[in-house]
Every structure is written in structure tokens, then in C-alpha cells.
Motif scaffolding. Structure first.
Motif, mmCIF file in Angstrom:
data_model
loop_
_atom_site.group_PDB
_atom_site.id
_atom_site.type_symbol
_atom_site.label_atom_id
_atom_site.label_comp_id
_atom_site.label_asym_id
_atom_site.label_seq_id
_atom_site.Cartn_x
_atom_site.Cartn_y
_atom_site.Cartn_z
ATOM 1 N N SER A 105 0.850 -1.183 0.000
ATOM 2 C CA SER A 105 0.000 0.000 0.000
ATOM 3 C C SER A 105 0.887 1.233 0.000
ATOM 4 C CB SER A 105 -0.886 -0.009 1.233
ATOM 5 O OG SER A 105 -0.080 -0.195 2.363
ATOM 6 N N THR A 137 2.171 4.958 0.769
ATOM 7 C CA THR A 137 2.047 5.740 2.003
ATOM 8 C C THR A 137 2.126 7.231 1.741
ATOM 9 O OG1 THR A 137 4.401 5.547 2.313
ATOM 10 C CG2 THR A 137 3.034 3.948 3.463
ATOM 11 N N ILE A 180 0.539 9.364 5.116
ATOM 12 C CA ILE A 180 -0.513 8.821 5.983
ATOM 13 C C ILE A 180 -0.250 9.232 7.440
ATOM 14 C CG2 ILE A 180 -1.312 6.638 7.002
ATOM 15 C CD1 ILE A 180 -1.471 5.507 4.233
ATOM 16 N N LYS A 230 -5.791 6.005 5.811
ATOM 17 C CA LYS A 230 -5.287 4.687 5.401
ATOM 18 C C LYS A 230 -5.535 4.439 3.930
ATOM 19 C CE LYS A 230 -9.480 2.134 6.336
ATOM 20 N NZ LYS A 230 -10.187 1.097 6.990
ATOM 21 N N TYR A 231 -4.904 3.330 3.455
ATOM 22 C CA TYR A 231 -5.110 2.887 2.086
ATOM 23 C C TYR A 231 -5.885 1.591 2.159
ATOM 24 C CZ TYR A 231 -3.793 0.238 -2.092
ATOM 25 O OH TYR A 231 -3.795 -0.543 -3.217
ATOM 26 N N GLU A 250 -9.274 0.151 -5.359
ATOM 27 C CA GLU A 250 -8.275 0.729 -4.463
ATOM 28 C C GLU A 250 -8.646 2.178 -4.114
ATOM 29 O OE1 GLU A 250 -3.972 -0.227 -5.520
ATOM 30 O OE2 GLU A 250 -5.060 -0.517 -7.403
ATOM 31 N N PHE A 288 -7.948 5.579 -1.018
ATOM 32 C CA PHE A 288 -7.466 6.116 0.256
ATOM 33 C C PHE A 288 -8.657 6.621 1.034
ATOM 34 C CE2 PHE A 288 -3.538 6.185 -2.036
ATOM 35 C CZ PHE A 288 -2.606 5.912 -1.053
#
Ligand code: HEM
Lengths: 461, 338
Positions: free
Chosen positions: A282, A284, A305, A322-323, A336, A338
Motif C-alpha cells: 500500500s 504511504t 498517511i 489509510k489505504y 483501491e 485512500f
């Protein structure tokens, strides 16, 4: 072995020896190995039991697994075939070596002139001149072609015997030895070696790896750290290069450093680290675009993040939380995304989803500021294959022996010739004859050439 | 003029050479035979030029690599090697009829490379696993081996044609032979020509039928025609010996090919042998030819039996080359990561 003995006279050991020295067994074994090896290419090997059950059903699954067909190259019966082949090779080679040894390691090889007179590859011609002068002229020509030679007087003249390539008779044994050496190398590897893997994100280090065949954890005795990992692609999208910068650490100190790529591993204390795979982690860090509804201005900001970002025009702060690989929007998977929190100047925080596939998703919220992801830095982990195989050098020696042995066996031979000169009245009759243990046609040509050369010599050309 | 164009032209040159060899044989025209040799030599030069041009072009594109990296390039190199080995055999044996049985293989390899949809003749960049000098050594040695086996196959077929049918009829063999033939033809139509099994059966059945009509006609052929066609073949014993010599050459190179592949696998994946289908099939091929060597040398097998083994061996070669794509679980070559 003495063939006159009847089989009843042979002791049990002799009989077992004989049956293992048989080439008929070799043919049966080689063909069985070829035929059974096919099975393992039709049934995928070493998959999860569930997958097999689904493909083959209960009964076939039981049967196949009893026969070891799901890991057949390591099953007892396949190993037994290989073991039989090795015993066969060793005994057969020893058996024949006894006879070959006598031919190879004699100081003065025996020549039997009667045998040469009966050969098919033979040439004869008449030459003028006394036998003694012919001897002086013939010897250098023969010497140039054959390492070993000897002259003997005969009743009415002389004979030159010559030979070369006696040692090439050992070629076959080199080939057979190489097969044994290869298998010993393989055995060493399977007893003292292992295959495992470890996945590392940039910056991470590991002290142990996971073994491939039983998933056990194996401590390395040092730390392996991934300092950086880079993937490059061609314009076509095909991968171009995978490069991991690795460090080996002992007690916190860097002992060794190397960038590895596919085909160029890092080796340390007999353990090798290969660039084997990679996967995405993931991200950041992202670049966010904030679009102000009031002014229409777009502000780009870098965000990591967990840290809050102030939005210009006093529009509040934004924190990337977060992802997620699979974000949900009213029961739909939007891929996908965020997730972040927007805290406007003087109202309550709002959770915001920022799908990577739909950049204008947040517009629908119709807030004072519209947030979107302009770009993000992809992050990958590197997948390292870790293996230790102390037998590999034995195997490589086997490889070299095999190539040399096959070359010698196929393309070199033990050649013997005889040039006999007999005085007949005033002329001399010359006979050139030769044999070889292989490629008889080639030998025939060589004999003809030599005879031609000698004939030219005597006719003064 | 780029390499793909040159190589497409060479396909036809090889086709012409093959045709001339057959023509010279069937109509007893030595002049056509000599012409065939020249055409084959020209084809070989063009083939060489095509390979070199392709090599240069890849560097011009900035993705320079030796042209031995995909199916198209390997087929082109395969044809080249068959050409070289055949021309050497022609010189050594002093007989052009073998060309009628081997040049068509070179032609088919080139035609398949150029015409089969899905085989890209474009120069592609190398994926990381293929960036190794061992790859070049591996491909070159394997294909020299394969081409030698192809030549031995042609010679074996000639031997069987010349010797005709087995003297003693064996019932199970009479059933097994056409069945084996059908299975092979079916497999190869599936791999090379058709996308599904039904289509492959539709292609395979008539092919087998044509083969057997051919066999039938050869048997019923008037004796004088038969003598004319087969009388010009080299002596059976020479065919047998020649096929064996070429097989020896092939065995050496197959061994080096497997070994260089193992060394490459070890440098790329940390294991020299993994029983992956392609590796396993090359080993199967190796076992079959090892059997041939021992049977001939120690059990005194000659002629027909060796010729049959040579056919089976070449079928295994083809399967190693193409058929493996049909099998489950082929991941390690080419694929990387996910
Ligand atoms: C995979 C295993 C084997 C390989 C690769 C191998 C290879 C060879 C090769 C290359 C030759 C030389 C052939 C020639 O000169 O043209 C040969 C000959 C021979 N092999 Fe093997 N072989 C194997 C297994 C065996 C076994 C198990 C036996 C046991 C009976 C055996 C017995 C012989 C004999 C008796 C010869 C002839 C030797 C002579 O000329 O005196 N081979 N082998």
C-alpha cells in the motif's frame, strides 16, 4: 566374465552381478524413466490437496496420492528407479573396465599381423626399392600421425605398428561417472541444502526465512535488509528490470552490500539471495489536489498517511488515514482507495473516500472543497528466493565431466594401423591396414589416405 | 528492407530448395539436384543475413539483444541449423536425396514462424529472466541438437521407406502404430494449428488418412517405379550409419543444451533443476536417445528398430519444443512475479 561357465555354476552373487551388468536392464530403466516422467508433466506437482480433490475426485485423489503422483519425482518408486540406474551404471562399468583396463594400460600393445591382413580397410601397392630404405622413408610419415609406433622384422621384410588414442577408451567411463557424480551432487543438495523465500519491503530486514517445502521458519544467523527496491518497465508494459539493494548485517554492522537483479544473486556464507518476484504494497504518500468551490483554485499538496495537511483559504485540515485495496460505496466495490478525514474550519470532521480509479468521486459530496488524488508513489516489496546448495559444485563437476566424456566417446577413437612391407623378387609389396574401435568408415578413409601418401613417397612424388 | 522481410523471402527460397530436391529425386534429374544445393546455399546465406540484421535492428531500437529470445527467433535459428547440418551431411555422404527429406523441415519451420497468427515477428525487449549469456548458450546448443535430431529423423524416415514393411507381421504392432501416429498428429494439430480438440481431430484424421494412402500407394507401386525411387537412396547400411552419426552429434548438443539451461536456471532462480514440464521433457528426450545409443552399441540394434526410436525421439523433441505449452503449470519461463 567367463562365458563358458554355465549359469548353474554361478554363485548367487555372480548372478546378481550379471543381471545388474546387463544393458538390457539399462534400456528397460531408461525407457521406464522416460515413460514415468511424463506423468509428472501431466499432473501439476505439489499443489494444495484441495485443488487435487476438486480436479480428480475422491477416489482418484486417494489412488494418486498413494502412488505419490503429486510429488512423483520425489516418490519412493521414482527414486528407486534412479537408484537402480546408478547401480546398473556402476556395476556395468566396473564389469567392462576390467577388460578395457588390460587394453589401455599395457606398455607394449600386442599386434597380430594376421588380424591386419584380414581387415576390410586395407590397401596394397607395390614399391620399388629395398625394404631398408623404405623403412627409413615410411617411419617419419607414420610417426607424424601416430604417437606410439614400433617396428618388427618379419621373414621377408618388416612391419610398422602404430596406434593412438588408447586413452579415449576411457571416455565412456567418464560419461557414466558423470551421471553418478551428478546424482551425488543432487543428493548432497537435498540433504544439506534448502530452498526458501523472504519478502522484504524497502527498509525492512529479516533474520529468518520461510522454507518452501514445509513452510518452516529457518533462522539465517545474520540479518538481511532491503535498502531499496526498484521496478522498471518498458514502454510496452513488459518488465525491464527488478533491482533490490541488499545489505547483510551482523550484530547491527553492515558486512556486505550488493544490488541484485534477476540472474545476478547475492551470495553470503553459502547462502544465495535471488531476485525472484515482487508485489505491491500500500502506498504511504500521495499528492492531493484541493479544489476550492469558492475561488476555483486548485492547490496541490504532498501528504503522508497520519499527518495533517492545512488547506489554503482557511478551508480546514485534511488527514490521510489509510489505504485500502477494496473500498465500498453503497455496497459496490470501487477498488483501491485512500480514506481520509476532512476537518473544516468550524464544523465536524467528515470521512472521505478517494478511489484511485475515479478522481472526481469527491465532487459528488458538493462540499466547500473537493479533494482528489493527483498522484501517488507506488511501493513494492521484493520477493527473494533464498537457497543453499552445497552440492552445486559437485553437480557442476558432473556437468563438465559429462560434456568432456561424451565428446571423447563420440568423436575420438583408439586407432591402430600396421604397415607391412614384404620383399617379392625385386619389388616390395606394401600393405597398409588399420582398425579403430569406432567410426570404422572414417578409419577406412584414413587408411586409404595413408596408403596414398606412402605410395606417392615411393614413386618419387 | 528489414529482417522480417528477408526472412519471409528465405521461407520461399527454402521451399524452392525442398521442391527441387524432391523433383530431382522423383524425376531423376541430377541437374535439378545441383540447382537445389545452390538454392539451399543461397537460402542459408539469406537466413544468416536475416539473423544478423535482426540482431543489428534490435540495437538500433535500443533494446539490443541476441536474436534467440522468442518462438519466432528460435524457429528461424532452427531452420538455419537444419540448413547447415544438412549441407554438411550432403557433402559427406555425396547424396542429394536426403535433402528431399530434410529441407522441407527447414521450410516448414520458417513457414510456421512467418505465417502462424500469434507468433509475433516483432523484436521484443528482453524480460529480466532472459538477460543472461547462458540463455544464448542454451538456445544455440539446444537448437543445434534439435536440428541434428531433425536430420536424423529425415534419414530414419528414408531408411523405413527403403526397407519397406516389417517382414513378420505383429498384430499388436499393426494396431499400435496407426494409433500412435494418430495421437501424435492429434497432439501436434492441437498445439500447432488448432485452438481446440474438436478442430484438431478434424485436422488430424485426414492427415493420418493421407499418410496411410501414401503408405498404401508405396506398397502397391509397380516394382520398376519403386526401384527407381528407392534405388537412388544411399545403401541401407550407410543410411543407418549416417543417421547414427548425426544422432551422436545431436546427443552431445542436447546434453550441453540441458546443462547450460541448468546453469542458467541456477543463476536466475537458485536451482539447477526443478522438474518443470519443459525441463522434464528435455530429460525424457535425452533418455530416449540414450536408449538408442545403448541399444545400438550393446544390443546390436540396427536399421529399422533404430529408425523407429529415432522417430519417437524426434516426436519427443517436438513435444519439448511446442507441446509443453499445452501442459498445466508452466510458469517459470518468461513469467515473473504475480
Ligand atoms: C543416463 C545414463 C547413461 C548415459 C547418459 C550413458 C551414456 C553413454 C554413452 C554416451 C555411451 C557411449 C556410446 C557411444 O560410444 O556411442 C555409453 C556406452 C555404454 N553404456 Fe552407457 N549411459 C548411461 C547408462 C548406462 C547404464 C546404466 C549402463 C549399464 C549397463 C550403461 C552401459 C554402457 C555400456 C556397456 C556402454 C558401451 C561401452 C563400451 O563401448 O565399451 N550405460 N553410455
Amino acid at each position: 566374465m567367463n562365458s563358458k561357465q554355465s549359469s548353474a555354476d554361478l554363485s548367487a552373487i555372480d548372478r546378481i552381478w550379471k543381471s545388474f551388468a546387463s544393458v538390457r536392464l539399462t534400456i528397460a530403466l531408461l525407457l521406464s524413466l522416460a515413460a514415468t516422467s511424463i506423468i509428472g508433466t501431466l499432473i501439476p506437482q505439489n499443489e494444495a490437496p484441495g485443488a487435487y480433490l476438486q480436479t480428480f475426485g475422491e477416489f482418484l485423489y486417494r489412488l494418486f496420492s498413494l502412488l505419490g503422483l503429486f510429488d512423483m519425482y520425489h516418490s519412493w518408486w521414482f527414486r528407486a528407479l534412479i537408484l537402480l540406474l546408478v547401480v546398473n551404471i556402476i556395476i556395468c562399468s566396473l564389469d567392462r573396465l576390467k577388460a578395457t583396463w588390460k587394453i589401455i594400460f599395457v606398455r607394449n600393445p600386442r599386434f597380430n599381423i594376421a588380424r591386419y591382413r584380414q581387415l576390410k580397410s586395407k590397401a596394397e601397392f607395390n614399391a620399388a626399392g629395398a625394404t631398408a630404405s623404405l623403412k627409413d622413408r615410411f617411419l617419419p610419415v607414420v610417426s607424424r600421425r601416430y604417437r606410439y609406433r614400433r617396428t618388427e622384422e618379419t621373414d621377408a621384410g618388416f612391419a610398422i605398428y602404430a596406434e593412438k588414442g588408447r586413452l579415449t577408451r576411457l571416455g565412456v567411463y567418464v560419461v557414466h561417472l558423470s551421471v553418478v557424480v551428478l546424482l551425488i551432487g543432487g543428493l548432497i543438495g537435498s540433504i544439506f541444502g534448502y530452498e526458501g523465500f523472504v519478502n522484504l519491503a524497502p527498509g525492512d530486514s529479516a533474520r529468518s526465512i520461510q522454507l518452501r517445502h514445509n513452510n518452516q521458519i529457518l533462522p539465517l544467523g545474520f540479518d538481511i535488509r532491503c535498502d531499496a527496491f526498484k521496478v522498471e518497465f518498458y514502454d510496452t508494459g513488459a518488465p525491464k528490470e527488478f533491482r533490490s539493494s541488499l545489505s547483510i548485517l551482523k550484530e547491527g554492522k553492515v558486512i556486505e552490500q550488493k544490488d541484485i537483479i534477476v540472474n545476478d544473486p547475492l551470495r553470503y556464507e553459502g547462502i544465495s539471495f535471488y531476485q525472484a518476484s515482487y508485489g505491491s504494497l500500500s502506498p504511504t504518500e500521495v499528492i492531493l489536489n484541493f479544489t476550492s468551490q469558492a475561488t476555483g483554485m486548485i492547490y496541490s499538496q504532498r501528504a503522508a498517511i497520519g499527518t495533517a495537511v492545512d488547506i489554503p483559504e482557511n478551508l480546514g485540515t485534511f488527514t490521510l488515514k489509510k489505504y485500502t485495496r477494496q473500498a465500498d460505496f453503497r455496497g459496490h466495490n470501487i477498488g483501491e482507495a485512500f480514506i481520509g478525514v476532512l476537518t473544516p474550519q468550524n464544523s465536524n470532521p467528515i470521512d472521505i473516500t478517494l478511489p484511485l480509479k475515479f478522481p472526481s468521486f469527491d465532487k459528488m459530496r458538493k462540499g466547500q472543497v473537493f479533494v482528489s488524488i493527483a498522484d501517488f508513489v507506488p511501493r513494492y516489496y521484493t520477493g527473494l528466493q533464498v537457497s543453499k546448495d552445497p552440492g552445486v559444485w559437485v553437480v557442476y563437476i558432473g556437468f563438465i565431466l559429462m560434456i568432456i566424456g561424451i565428446y571423447i566417446t563420440f568423436f575420438m577413437s583408439h586407432q591402430q594401423i600396421c604397415v607391412e612391407v614384404t620383399l617379392l623378387d625385386k619389388k616390395s609389396q606394401v600393405m597398409v591396414a588399420g582398425t579403430s574401435n569406432k567410426n570404422k568408415m572414417g578409419m577406412q578413409k584414413k587408411v586409404a589416405q595413408l596408403a596414398h601418401r606412402l605410395a606417392n613417397l615411393t614413386s618419387g612424388k | 528492407m528489414n529482417s522480417s522481410l528477408v526472412l519471409s523471402i528465405i521461407t520461399f527460397v527454402y521451399g524452392l530448395a525442398g521442391f527441387l530436391y524432391i523433383f530431382a529425386w522423383v524425376f531423376k534429374r541430377p541437374d535439378a539436384g545441383r540447382l537445389a544445393s545452390w538454392v539451399a546455399v543461397i537460402g542459408l546465406f539469406g537466413n544468416t543475413a536475416g539473423i544478423i540484421m535482426r540482431w543489428v535492428e534490435s540495437y538500433r531500437m535500443g533494446i539490443g539483444h541476441a536474436p534467440f529470445s522468442n518462438l519466432y527467433e528460435s524457429l528461424v535459428f532452427f531452420a538455419w541449423t537444419i540448413g547447415v547440418i544438412y549441407l554438411v551431411v550432403e557433402r559427406k555422404a555425396g547424396n542429394r536425396i536426403i535433402g528431399a527429406f530434410t529441407m522441407p523441415i527447414a521450410f516448414l519451420a520458417m513457414a510456421y514462424a512467418s505465417l502462424k497468427p500469434g507468433i509475433s515477428s516483432e523484436i521484443q525487449p528482453l524480460i529480466p529472466a532472459l538477460k543472461s549469456n547462458w540463455l544464448i548458450a542454451h538456445v544455440i546448443t539446444c537448437f543445434i541438437g534439435y536440428a541434428a535430431f531433425a536430420t536424423a529423423f529425415g534419414i530414419g524416415a528414408m531408411y523405413l521407406l527403403k526397407q519397406g514393411r516389417d517382414v513378420e507381421g505383429v498384430t499388436w504392432l499393426d494396431i499400435a502404430k496407426p494409433l500412435t501416429l494418430f495421437i501424435f498428429v492429434l497432439l501436434f494439430s492441437r498445439v500447432l494449428l488448432a485452438g481446440n480438440w474438436a478442430m484438431s481431430i478434424i485436422i488430424a484424421l485426414p492427415l493420418c488418412l493421407i499418410f496411410y494412402i501414401g503408405v498404401f500407394l508405396t506398397r502397391r507401386m509397380p516394382v520398376d517405379i519403386k526401384d527407381r525411387l528407392l534405388g537412388v537412396f544411399p545403401e541401407s547400411a550407410i543410411l543407418d550409419e549416417l543417421g547414427y552419426q548425426v544422432t551422436l552429434f545431436g546427443f552431445l548438443f542436447l546434453s550441453i543444451g540441458i546443462i547450460s539451461g541448468a546453469v542458467w536456471a541456477n543463476s536466475a532462480w537458485g536451482r539447477y533443476w526443478g522438474w518443470d514440464p519443459k525441463e522434464t521433457w528435455s530429460l525424457i528426450t535425452w533418455f530416449i536417445y540414450a536408449t538408442l545409443l545403448h541399444a545400438r552399441l550393446m544390443r546390436g540394434w540396427r536399421g529399422r528398430r533404430i529408425a523407429y526410436l529415432s522417430l519417437v525421439g524426434f516426436a519427443a523433441v517436438l513435444f519439448t519444443y511446442f507441446g509443453v505449452n499445452l501442459l498445466p503449470g508452466l510458469h517459470s519461463y518468461g513469467a515473473f512475479g504475480q
